[in-house]
Design a protein around this motif. Structure first.
Motif, short mmCIF file in Angstrom:
data_model
loop_
_atom_site.label_atom_id
_atom_site.label_comp_id
_atom_site.label_asym_id
_atom_site.label_seq_id
_atom_site.Cartn_x
_atom_site.Cartn_y
_atom_site.Cartn_z
N ASP A 1 -17.69 84.62 44.56
CA ASP A 1 -18.00 82.92 45.05
C ASP A 1 -16.34 82.22 45.00
N ASP A 2 -16.15 83.09 46.38
CA ASP A 2 -14.86 83.21 47.60
C ASP A 2 -13.60 83.31 46.78
N ARG A 3 -13.37 83.91 45.32
CA ARG A 3 -12.07 84.10 45.01
C ARG A 3 -12.32 85.82 44.47
N ILE A 4 -11.28 85.91 44.11
CA ILE A 4 -10.74 87.93 44.30
C ILE A 4 -10.76 87.66 42.70
N THR A 5 -12.20 87.75 41.89
CA THR A 5 -11.96 88.13 39.98
C THR A 5 -11.74 89.27 39.41
N LEU A 6 -11.48 89.74 38.49
CA LEU A 6 -10.87 90.33 37.71
C LEU A 6 -12.16 90.78 36.83
N LEU A 7 -13.41 92.11 37.39
CA LEU A 7 -14.45 92.04 36.67
C LEU A 7 -13.72 93.12 34.93
N GLU A 8 -13.27 93.65 34.85
CA GLU A 8 -12.92 94.54 34.12
C GLU A 8 -11.66 95.43 33.90
N LEU A 9 -11.04 95.64 32.62
CA LEU A 9 -9.49 95.89 32.82
C LEU A 9 -9.45 96.21 31.24
N VAL A 10 -8.59 97.45 31.38
CA VAL A 10 -8.48 98.61 30.35
C VAL A 10 -7.03 99.50 30.87
N GLN B 1 -10.52 86.42 35.31
CA GLN B 1 -9.29 85.61 36.45
C GLN B 1 -9.44 85.78 37.54
N SER B 2 -9.03 84.83 38.80
CA SER B 2 -8.91 84.84 39.14
C SER B 2 -8.40 84.36 40.82
N TYR B 3 -8.23 84.90 41.51
CA TYR B 3 -6.81 85.14 42.84
C TYR B 3 -7.28 83.79 44.27
N PRO B 4 -7.10 83.65 44.82
CA PRO B 4 -7.14 82.75 45.97
C PRO B 4 -7.33 84.57 47.05
N TYR C 1 0.73 88.01 41.01
CA TYR C 1 -1.13 87.75 40.48
C TYR C 1 -0.91 86.82 39.66
N ALA C 2 0.43 87.69 38.69
CA ALA C 2 -0.04 86.40 37.55
C ALA C 2 0.69 84.79 37.45
N MET C 3 1.64 84.61 38.92
CA MET C 3 0.99 83.17 38.79
C MET C 3 0.03 82.86 39.84
N MET C 4 -0.39 83.13 40.57
CA MET C 4 -1.80 82.89 41.14
C MET C 4 -3.21 82.82 40.66
N ALA C 5 -2.56 83.36 39.19
CA ALA C 5 -3.70 83.46 38.90
C ALA C 5 -4.19 81.66 38.09
N GLY C 6 -5.53 82.08 38.07
CA GLY C 6 -6.31 80.07 38.74
C GLY C 6 -6.24 79.39 39.17
N MET C 7 -5.03 79.41 40.34
CA MET C 7 -4.44 78.84 41.18
C MET C 7 -5.87 78.32 42.78
#
Length: 284
Positions: A98-107, A120-123, A184-190
């Protein structure tokens, strides 16, 4: 949603009604009605002894279904876990949703905390997101046409070299720069309209789209260690289009040989994830 988001940010803690209402600036009766409904639906669990709330089991099924809808194979986590174990670092899978970078899985390695979480997503606009378009001509062109998150210069010759070498190698190495760990931590959700303070920080970190990219051809014979932020490789669908990115979060200095070793393992994992999707690499 505010209640679920708050509890998701504190997954190991439990909160009583009064504290939830206070933290989220909700009227206590309103908060009670919401948590009661969420508990009845299994989205929250209420501890009868201390009358506190935490996330519930119904969210597990929703999360799995959401991942499946985004074509994240359940076996993908096993691939990430093997990467994380092999290189003792965080492995992640992400896509543009949906036009945002989104984290799908993380280990993450045991005891590690990179400060981000799945979902979480980013611009998604220059200079953020090169790894998601580098292996797709159409996507790359559309991305470069977007209004950038910060004023940029684009050194075309350098970018062309980055594209050519990364496509030949099959991976992208981004250098670690001062402040880059927090970016990226600062940009999360912005939103893509960033606050002036963050735009200023981004401007200090990046002034050209390709300047943070490590290229093996430039490092040949230098015998130096390189501060690496992340190494990424593309995942393709059956149309030979890049649809996801698998990454290793490095955050330290590596030699050329160590970069190559990490990259080989990463590309192998990306190829496995491509096969899980029934995809195939394009021919450059």
């Amino acid at each position: 949603m505010a209640i679920l988001d708050f509890l998701a940010k504190h997954p190991q803690e439990r909160f009583g009604l009064s504290e939830l209402a206070r933290r989220l600036h909700l009227a206590k009766p309103t908060c009670l009605g919401i948590v009661t409904t969420l508990t009845e639906s299994g989205y929250l669990v209420r501890d009868a002894a201390d009358k506190t709330y935490r996330l519930g089991p119904s969210l597990i099924g929703l999360g799995h279904l959401a991942q499946e809808s985004l074509r994240v194979n359940p076996a993908a986590r096993a691939e990430l876990a093997q990467l994380s174990k092999t290189f003792d670092t965080t492995a992640a899978l992400a896509a543009v949703v949906d036009d945002r970078i989104t984290l799908l899985e993380l280990v993450e390695p045991p005891g590690a905390d990179v400060g981000v979480r799945v979902g979480q997503s980013y611009p998604f606009a220059p200079p953020v997101g090169l790894m998601f378009v580098l292996w797709d001509d159409g996507a790359l062109s559309s991305w470069l046409d977007r209004a950038p998150t910060i004023p940029l210069r684009t050194e075309t010759r350098r970018l062309d070299r980055v594209i050519a070498e990364c496509r030949t190698a099959g991976y992208l190495v981004e250098r670690l720069t001062p402040g880059g760990r927090r970016l990226y931590a600062m940009m999360a959700g912005m939103s893509s309209t960033l606050p002036d303070e963050l735009r200023a920080l981004l401007g200090e970190l990046i002034s050209d789209i390709g300047e943070r990219v490590y290229l093996a051809s430039e490092a040949a014979g230098t015998r130096q260690r390189h501060n690496v932020s992340v190494i990424s490789a593309p995942v393709y669908d059956h149309h030979h289009r890049q649809v996801m990115v698998v990454s290793l979060q490095i955050g330290r200095a590596l030699t050329d040989a160590e970069i190559a070793k990490h990259a080989r393992g990463l590309v192998t994992a990306a190829d496995t994830l491509t096969k899980q999707l029934g995809g195939a690499k394009p021919r450059w």
